[in-house]
Design a protein around this motif. Structure first.
Motif, PDB file in Angstrom:
ATOM      1  N   THR A  90       0.824  -0.993   0.023  1.00  0.00           N
ATOM      2  CA  THR A  90       0.222   0.051  -0.111  1.00  0.00           C
ATOM      3  C   THR A  90       0.760   1.214   0.016  1.00  0.00           C
ATOM      4  O   THR A  90       1.847   1.234   0.597  1.00  0.00           O
ATOM      5  N   GLY A  91       0.502   2.307  -0.601  1.00  0.00           N
ATOM      6  CA  GLY A  91       1.495   3.423  -0.697  1.00  0.00           C
ATOM      7  C   GLY A  91       0.909   4.341  -1.989  1.00  0.00           C
ATOM      8  O   GLY A  91      -0.322   4.376  -2.439  1.00  0.00           O
ATOM      9  N   ARG A  92       1.790   5.239  -2.279  1.00  0.00           N
ATOM     10  CA  ARG A  92       1.708   6.066  -3.343  1.00  0.00           C
ATOM     11  C   ARG A  92       2.188   5.487  -4.854  1.00  0.00           C
ATOM     12  O   ARG A  92       3.429   5.394  -4.862  1.00  0.00           O
ATOM     13  N   PRO A  93       1.449   5.079  -5.442  1.00  0.00           N
ATOM     14  CA  PRO A  93       1.948   4.384  -7.076  1.00  0.00           C
ATOM     15  C   PRO A  93       2.866   5.456  -7.768  1.00  0.00           C
ATOM     16  O   PRO A  93       2.572   6.558  -7.784  1.00  0.00           O
ATOM     17  N   GLU A  94       3.596   4.582  -8.558  1.00  0.00           N
ATOM     18  CA  GLU A  94       4.251   5.598 -10.024  1.00  0.00           C
ATOM     19  C   GLU A  94       3.447   5.667 -10.852  1.00  0.00           C
ATOM     20  O   GLU A  94       2.404   5.100 -10.913  1.00  0.00           O
ATOM     21  N   ALA A  95       3.803   6.565 -11.564  1.00  0.00           N
ATOM     22  CA  ALA A  95       2.997   6.844 -12.898  1.00  0.00           C
ATOM     23  C   ALA A  95       2.824   5.669 -13.848  1.00  0.00           C
ATOM     24  O   ALA A  95       3.856   4.604 -13.867  1.00  0.00           O
ATOM     25  N   LEU A  96       1.773   5.585 -14.661  1.00  0.00           N
ATOM     26  CA  LEU A  96       1.598   4.576 -15.320  1.00  0.00           C
ATOM     27  C   LEU A  96       2.612   4.211 -16.641  1.00  0.00           C
ATOM     28  O   LEU A  96       3.137   5.150 -17.083  1.00  0.00           O
ATOM     29  N   ASP A  97       3.144   3.066 -16.821  1.00  0.00           N
ATOM     30  CA  ASP A  97       4.065   2.754 -17.847  1.00  0.00           C
ATOM     31  C   ASP A  97       3.216   2.389 -19.231  1.00  0.00           C
ATOM     32  O   ASP A  97       2.568   1.268 -19.228  1.00  0.00           O
ATOM     33  N   VAL A  98       3.485   3.179 -20.012  1.00  0.00           N
ATOM     34  CA  VAL A  98       2.702   3.049 -21.318  1.00  0.00           C
ATOM     35  C   VAL A  98       3.198   1.860 -22.156  1.00  0.00           C
ATOM     36  O   VAL A  98       2.419   1.663 -23.116  1.00  0.00           O
ATOM     37  N   PHE A  99       4.282   1.373 -21.709  1.00  0.00           N
ATOM     38  CA  PHE A  99       4.572   0.322 -22.562  1.00  0.00           C
ATOM     39  C   PHE A  99       4.303  -1.149 -22.054  1.00  0.00           C
ATOM     40  O   PHE A  99       4.484  -2.191 -22.701  1.00  0.00           O
ATOM     41  N   GLU A 100       3.706  -1.018 -20.996  1.00  0.00           N
ATOM     42  CA  GLU A 100       3.409  -2.307 -19.984  1.00  0.00           C
ATOM     43  C   GLU A 100       2.092  -3.015 -20.898  1.00  0.00           C
ATOM     44  O   GLU A 100       2.349  -4.429 -21.274  1.00  0.00           O
ATOM     45  N   PRO A 101       1.051  -2.725 -21.468  1.00  0.00           N
ATOM     46  CA  PRO A 101       0.235  -3.554 -22.373  1.00  0.00           C
ATOM     47  C   PRO A 101       0.944  -4.314 -23.224  1.00  0.00           C
ATOM     48  O   PRO A 101       0.805  -5.539 -23.652  1.00  0.00           O
ATOM     49  N   GLY A 102       2.063  -3.651 -23.935  1.00  0.00           N
ATOM     50  CA  GLY A 102       2.637  -4.415 -25.052  1.00  0.00           C
ATOM     51  C   GLY A 102       3.516  -5.543 -24.548  1.00  0.00           C
ATOM     52  O   GLY A 102       3.561  -6.692 -24.973  1.00  0.00           O
ATOM     53  N   ARG A 103       4.089  -5.319 -23.308  1.00  0.00           N
ATOM     54  CA  ARG A 103       4.990  -6.497 -22.448  1.00  0.00           C
ATOM     55  C   ARG A 103       4.106  -7.430 -21.911  1.00  0.00           C
ATOM     56  O   ARG A 103       4.666  -8.700 -22.151  1.00  0.00           O
ATOM     57  N   VAL A 104       3.087  -7.453 -21.814  1.00  0.00           N
ATOM     58  CA  VAL A 104       2.028  -8.227 -21.332  1.00  0.00           C
ATOM     59  C   VAL A 104       1.672  -9.080 -22.572  1.00  0.00           C
ATOM     60  O   VAL A 104       1.488 -10.428 -22.313  1.00  0.00           O
ATOM     61  N   ALA A 105       1.364  -8.532 -23.588  1.00  0.00           N
ATOM     62  CA  ALA A 105       0.878  -9.334 -24.917  1.00  0.00           C
ATOM     63  C   ALA A 105       2.436 -10.131 -25.169  1.00  0.00           C
ATOM     64  O   ALA A 105       2.004 -11.136 -25.511  1.00  0.00           O
ATOM     65  N   GLN A 106       3.395  -9.604 -25.128  1.00  0.00           N
ATOM     66  CA  GLN A 106       4.446 -10.437 -25.474  1.00  0.00           C
ATOM     67  C   GLN A 106       4.681 -11.615 -24.485  1.00  0.00           C
ATOM     68  O   GLN A 106       4.893 -13.017 -25.020  1.00  0.00           O
ATOM     69  N   ALA A 107       4.302 -11.575 -23.074  1.00  0.00           N
ATOM     70  CA  ALA A 107       4.553 -12.317 -22.341  1.00  0.00           C
ATOM     71  C   ALA A 107       3.425 -13.489 -22.435  1.00  0.00           C
ATOM     72  O   ALA A 107       3.867 -14.931 -22.290  1.00  0.00           O
ATOM     73  N   VAL A 108       2.419 -13.023 -22.639  1.00  0.00           N
ATOM     74  CA  VAL A 108       1.129 -13.850 -23.126  1.00  0.00           C
ATOM     75  C   VAL A 108       1.598 -14.867 -24.217  1.00  0.00           C
ATOM     76  O   VAL A 108       1.448 -16.377 -24.304  1.00  0.00           O
ATOM     77  N   GLN A 109       2.336 -14.224 -25.209  1.00  0.00           N
ATOM     78  CA  GLN A 109       2.421 -15.079 -26.472  1.00  0.00           C
ATOM     79  C   GLN A 109       3.662 -16.161 -26.016  1.00  0.00           C
ATOM     80  O   GLN A 109       3.655 -17.217 -26.586  1.00  0.00           O
ATOM     81  N   GLN A 110       4.824 -15.707 -25.276  1.00  0.00           N
ATOM     82  CA  GLN A 110       5.790 -16.583 -25.066  1.00  0.00           C
ATOM     83  C   GLN A 110       5.427 -17.600 -24.098  1.00  0.00           C
ATOM     84  O   GLN A 110       6.154 -18.782 -24.219  1.00  0.00           O
ATOM     85  N   LEU A 111       4.453 -17.492 -22.998  1.00  0.00           N
ATOM     86  CA  LEU A 111       3.712 -18.496 -22.386  1.00  0.00           C
ATOM     87  C   LEU A 111       3.197 -19.426 -23.064  1.00  0.00           C
ATOM     88  O   LEU A 111       2.845 -20.563 -22.570  1.00  0.00           O
ATOM     89  N   GLY A 112       2.580 -19.045 -24.084  1.00  0.00           N
ATOM     90  CA  GLY A 112       1.634 -19.936 -24.805  1.00  0.00           C
ATOM     91  C   GLY A 112       0.222 -20.133 -24.190  1.00  0.00           C
ATOM     92  O   GLY A 112      -0.389 -21.038 -24.408  1.00  0.00           O
ATOM     93  N   LEU A 113      -0.331 -19.055 -23.735  1.00  0.00           N
ATOM     94  CA  LEU A 113      -1.526 -19.214 -23.001  1.00  0.00           C
ATOM     95  C   LEU A 113      -2.633 -18.974 -23.783  1.00  0.00           C
ATOM     96  O   LEU A 113      -2.790 -18.151 -24.606  1.00  0.00           O
ATOM     97  N   ARG A 114      -3.622 -19.821 -23.656  1.00  0.00           N
ATOM     98  CA  ARG A 114      -4.934 -19.966 -24.154  1.00  0.00           C
ATOM     99  C   ARG A 114      -5.954 -19.096 -23.826  1.00  0.00           C
ATOM    100  O   ARG A 114      -6.811 -18.841 -24.192  1.00  0.00           O
ATOM    101  N   HIS A 115      -5.434 -18.846 -22.522  1.00  0.00           N
ATOM    102  CA  HIS A 115      -6.456 -18.046 -21.740  1.00  0.00           C
ATOM    103  C   HIS A 115      -5.509 -17.338 -20.569  1.00  0.00           C
ATOM    104  O   HIS A 115      -4.993 -17.945 -19.971  1.00  0.00           O
TER     105      HIS A 115
END
Length: 314
Positions: A90-115
């Motif tokens: 808990t605390g004061r968060p940092e600013a949003l990372d605009v590149f995070e959505p792309g990194r999530v998408a890449q991780a999903v692909q590399q993990l081979g997740l179907r869901h």
């Protein structure tokens, strides 16, 4: 000069300590650390991604990561709220990372997740509570992984107007928002939330897109009764929620909400049967059930249940 580390839970420092009870045999899990486990951990580190598996000290992390399943926790590791049950910082968060959505998408692909299950911290500091960032992540995952179904477990967007509609418009396959506990415990368990706001959010999701699967989860062991659970189930069914998860609350530290009691496996079977009788399309109620545990299998079962229900009405 020695610099003291920032406390993980500053809002809990002055809380009275409650002993953490020993877990009963039915809730203990053996440590699982396979090559796949370490590969999943490495991939999360490489993409600079947080997971609720680690931040919330999930007891199922070994099993899930050994199957290359990880639940991404976006918008940082710091939550603006201090729920008494939660182990996320808990605390004061940092600013949003605009590149995070792309990194999530890449991780999903590399993990081979179907869901994939994507959750987040509460971001009350943002005008839209992070709704736009969540929607961007859904779209990024879909763009790079068109065959992957997406489940989001969102904050309540309390006081953020129509922010949730931004997430609905991104059309996740499953919209999940956990009620966590029964109404009379909200003041001590979820002091920054409102029971009927959370319930209305789930109702709004279904009204925005009737084809969307909606899901919610509860913990037991906080001081609720079976009668309390029945009433919450009725409220969720009135909002046409499709899937219910119920798991045992585990106290992270002596400063967290004390455990009232451990519910037995037989009591969880009773909870599951009650939920099925009330009309939920899917139910997962076991001591170790968590929102994203076996979520891919649960989603497949949800679709089959809906198909059967539709066929029965023709």
């Amino acid at each position: 000069m020695t610099v003291q580390p920032r406390p993980r839970h500053p809002e809990k420092v002055k809380r009275p300590a409650s002993p953490v009870p020993r877990k009963p045999k039915w809730i203990r899990k053996k440590k699982v650390e396979s090559a796949e486990y370490y590969e999943t951990r490495r991939l999360m580190r490489d993409h600079d991604l947080s997971t609720v598996c680690e931040e919330a000290s999930c007891p199922n992390i070994g099993e899930c990561w050994s199957k290359r399943h990880a639940t991404m926790m976006i918008m940082g590791e710091v939550c603006t709220r201090g729920c008494s049950f939660c182990n996320v910082m808990t605390g004061r968060p940092e600013a949003l990372d605009v590149f995070e959505p792309g990194r999530v998408a890449q991780a999903v692909q590399q993990l081979g997740l179907r869901h994939v299950v994507i959750t987040s911290v509460d971001r009350d500091d943002l005008q839209d509570g992070g709704a736009t960032h969540i929607a961007q992540t859904i779209r990024a995952v879909r763009h790079q992984n068109p065959e992957t179904t997406v489940e989001v477990l969102t904050p309540d967007f309390l006081g953020k107007g129509a922010a949730a509609q931004v997430v609905f418009d991104a059309a996740p396959d499953v919209f999940n928002h956990n009620l966590e506990t029964v109404p009379h415990l909200y003041a001590t368990v979820r002091p920054g939330a409102r029971y009927y706001t959370s319930l209305r959010l789930l109702d709004d999701a279904k009204r925005a897109n009737p084809a969307l699967f909606t899901k919610s989860g509860l913990m037991v062991g906080l001081g609720e009764s079976l009668s309390d659970l029945r009433q919450v189930m009725d409220d969720l069914r009135a909002a046409e929620v499709d899937f219910l998860t119920v798991g045992q609350y585990l106290q992270p530290t002596p400063k967290h909400h004390p455990i009232d009691r451990f519910w037995s496996p037989e009591e969880f079977e009773q909870i599951a049967q009650i939920a099925r009788n009330k009309g939920f399309l899917g139910v997962s109620a076991t001591p170790l059930t968590r929102s994203s545990f076996h979520a891919d299998e649960d989603f497949a079962a949800l679709k089959q249940s809906r198909d059967r229900s539709l066929a029965a009405t023709r």
